[in-house]
Each structure stands twice: as C-alpha cells, then as structure tokens.
Enzyme design. Structure first.
Site, PDB file in Angstrom:
ATOM      1  N   THR A 194     -92.649 -49.578-100.359  1.00  0.00           N
ATOM      2  CA  THR A 194     -92.877 -48.340 -99.624  1.00  0.00           C
ATOM      3  C   THR A 194     -94.278 -48.290 -99.064  1.00  0.00           C
ATOM      4  OG1 THR A 194     -93.692 -47.117-101.539  1.00  0.00           O
ATOM      5  CG2 THR A 194     -91.325 -47.178-101.230  1.00  0.00           C
ATOM      6  N   CYS A 195     -94.385 -47.812 -97.844  1.00  0.00           N
ATOM      7  CA  CYS A 195     -95.664 -47.566 -97.192  1.00  0.00           C
ATOM      8  C   CYS A 195     -95.422 -46.521 -96.111  1.00  0.00           C
ATOM      9  CB  CYS A 195     -96.236 -48.833 -96.539  1.00  0.00           C
ATOM     10  SG  CYS A 195     -96.677 -50.159 -97.686  1.00  0.00           S
TER      11      CYS A 195
END
Length: 349
Positions: free
Chosen positions: A26-27
């Site tokens: 996730t980013c």
C-alpha cells in the site's frame, strides 16, 4: 470553494467504494496543482519492513545500466544504457532503484504497488530497464511529463525482484506546470492517464476501472455529513485523499502548502499494527513532499519526530560532481539538511 472541482476529485475517489482492492503493498500519492502558490505533491511509502531509504543526490552525467539490480544483470539482452542529462534528488529503495524523487527541471516520480501489473513478455528488440530504475530513467532524461511519456515509446520496462518482492508497480509522474500522468502496464500493454485532473493515486484497482465507475456516482455536494471510509485499503485511502485534497484552502506560504498535502498523507497513512486484509501489516514507513516549483524535497520518517528537507537548487549537479547521500534514520536530523549530505563511497546505481 469550486464545487465542480470538488465533485470531480471526490467523485473519482468515492467511485472505489464499490470496489474491493486486492491484497498488496500500500502507498498513496496526493498532487496539489490547483493552488496559486506552488505545485506540491506528497506520497506515503507503506511496507512490511524497512526499504532502507537513503536520500541521494545525483549530478548530471551519470552513466547507468538499466539492466542491473545491484551487481546482478537481470536484463541480459539489450539492457537500456544512458547518461543522465539532469541532476536529481531521490529516495532509493534497497539500493536497487528510485522509489520517489524529483529532478532539477521540476519533474517528480513515484512508484506504487499495483497488483494487476503485467509488463508482458520480453521484447528483446527494445532496450530494457528493470522496473526499479524506470522512474530514475525519466528523471535523468525528461524535463516534463510530455517528454517523459515520449521516452517510453522506445524502451521496455522489465520486472525485477529484491528481498523476495516483485516490482509490480505503476508510476505517477508530475511536473512544475502541474501536468500529471499515471502509467500502468496491464496485460502487457501500457495504459496512460494523462492530465492535470489525475491528482490522487493509491493501488488497486486499475485506473480504467476507477474511471468507469465515476460516471455512475454523484457526489456534487460533499460536506461534513458525507460518510468517508476509515480503513487502510487502497479504496478507502483513495476516497479520503481526494475528498480532503479538494477542500484544501489556498496557502499563504510554502509552509502552508507543504503542510496541506502532508496532512492528507498522514490521514491516509497506515498506523502501526493496522492489518491490510489477509496480506499482513504494511505500516507507513515514511512520507515525502516535493515542492516542484522551488525544487525542495521534504522527508518524514514515521519513527522520527522531525520533518527534514533539502533544496535541490543549492546542490552541485555539474557533471563530475560527487554523488551525495543522507541516511534519514537519524533522530538528530531536523529542518534544512541540504548541507548535511555526504559524498558517497559508491553510487548505488
């Protein structure tokens, strides 16, 4: 407040409510290109372990081999080789490539995980660059988004692997004019979403899926009563980031502009221990902000109490100048660290 802008940005975000993001890294990326002061962009790096981030200044005239991962040649036939035209300030990842950074012309790049990424089979007629150097190639050779996109026609991005993780990534780029592009490889084909309106980016699903859902939703009157999801999935983070970005007040200073996007990045960060579905814990390791107008780079390690920044315009980027680095994992670092970079014994790539 420009309600049409809110509707567009927020609608693009909330369309993901009906979509369930696949498990993955996730980013988040938040571009603010509509204020009257500066083009600023922030990103979060969310990962299950340290990516060994090192702030690195590259001068012009760097000779690069895009087929290398550290000492391993991963593109064995027709690797892309080049000499950099522009200097840059980046955050490296595992010493194998650039996760985030900007160049002296005000071009910024960020790669984020995309579960659906598929670079396709190797076409040996095209020079190949391993995916972790994809962004650095653009920083080295392009002054703006249009130039960066044109460079992609003659090369091929090739997957690589480090620490057991594959480089299944999509790339966000933007420049000092506020232009923006999201570049994905789906089913072996390059898909580009090019335009100032593409300000928010997280992970899965693909941008095509998100845009298809946009026309079915109406969020023209967002307010404090508008329900926003609070979890850490890509869909939830996308919604919150777009909603708050659309409502940012005009900044009176660089300090306020940077604080604005950094506040949103913190809002969509993954707290320590928060589970990301069944895939594990992907806490936010760091956050960055780029002021592309004035070429300043801000960095916040989540285990440090301080934000640090460096001014690329004050760095020696002339050909032959040394590569310089700074390890941000130092609790004593604070504020302007431009003068604290040290000459590297060896360039990471």
């Amino acid at each position: 407040m420009n309600r049409s802008r809110i509707a567009c940005s927020f609608g693009l975000a909330v369309l993901t409510l009906a979509l369930v993001a696949a498990p993955g890294h996730t980013c988040s990326r938040i571009l603010w290109n509509s204020n009257k002061l500066a083009v600023v962009v922030s990103r979060t790096m969310d990962w299950p372990e340290s990516t060994e981030p090192i702030l690195t200044v590259f001068p012009r005239g760097m000779n690069r081999d895009g087929g290398m991962v550290a000492t391993e040649q991963v593109v064995k036939v027709n690797p892309l080789k080049w000499t950099s035209k522009y200097g840059s300030l980046v955050t490296t990842l595992y010493g194998m490539g650039t996760a985030d950074g900007l160049n002296e012309k005000g071009l910024g790049v960020h790669f984020l995980y995309l579960n659906a990424c598929d670079f396709g089979p190797r076409d040996e007629s095209k020079p190949g660059v391993q995916a972790a150097l994809w962004g650095q190639y653009l920083l080295d050779n392009a002054a703006d988004v249009n130039e960066a996109l044109s460079l992609l026609d003659s090369i091929q991005v090739v997957p690589a692997e480090a620490h057991g993780y594959k480089t299944n990534v999509h790339l966000a780029i933007e420049d000092a004019s506020g232009d923006s592009a999201i570049i994905e490889y789906i089913g072996g084909k390059r898909v580009v979403h090019h335009g100032r309106q593409y300000t928010i980016m997280t992970n899965d699903p693909t941008y095509d899926e998100q845009l298809a859902m946009l026309h079915k939703l109406d969020f023209s009157k967002p307010s404090s009563d508008t329900p926003l999801p609070g979890n850490v999935t890509a869909a939830d983070r996308f919604q919150r980031a777009a909603y708050y970005e659309a409502l940012l007040p005009q900044p009176k200073s660089e300090r306020e502009a940077v604080a604005g996007v950094l506040a949103i990045a913190r809002n969509v960060s993954v707290p320590f221990g928060a589970p990301y579905k069944g895939f594990g814990i992907y806490n936010t390791e760091y956050r960055t902000v780029m002021n592309l107008t004035q070429r300043r780079y801000f960095f916040e390690l989540t285990t440090s109490p301080n934000v640090i920044w460096a001014d690329l315009s004050k760095m020696d980027l002339s050909p032959g100048a040394p590569v310089k680095t700074l390890n941000p994992d130092n609790i004593n670092l604070s504020g302007d660290v431009t003068d604290q970079f040290q000459t590297a014994k060896k360039a990471p790539f």
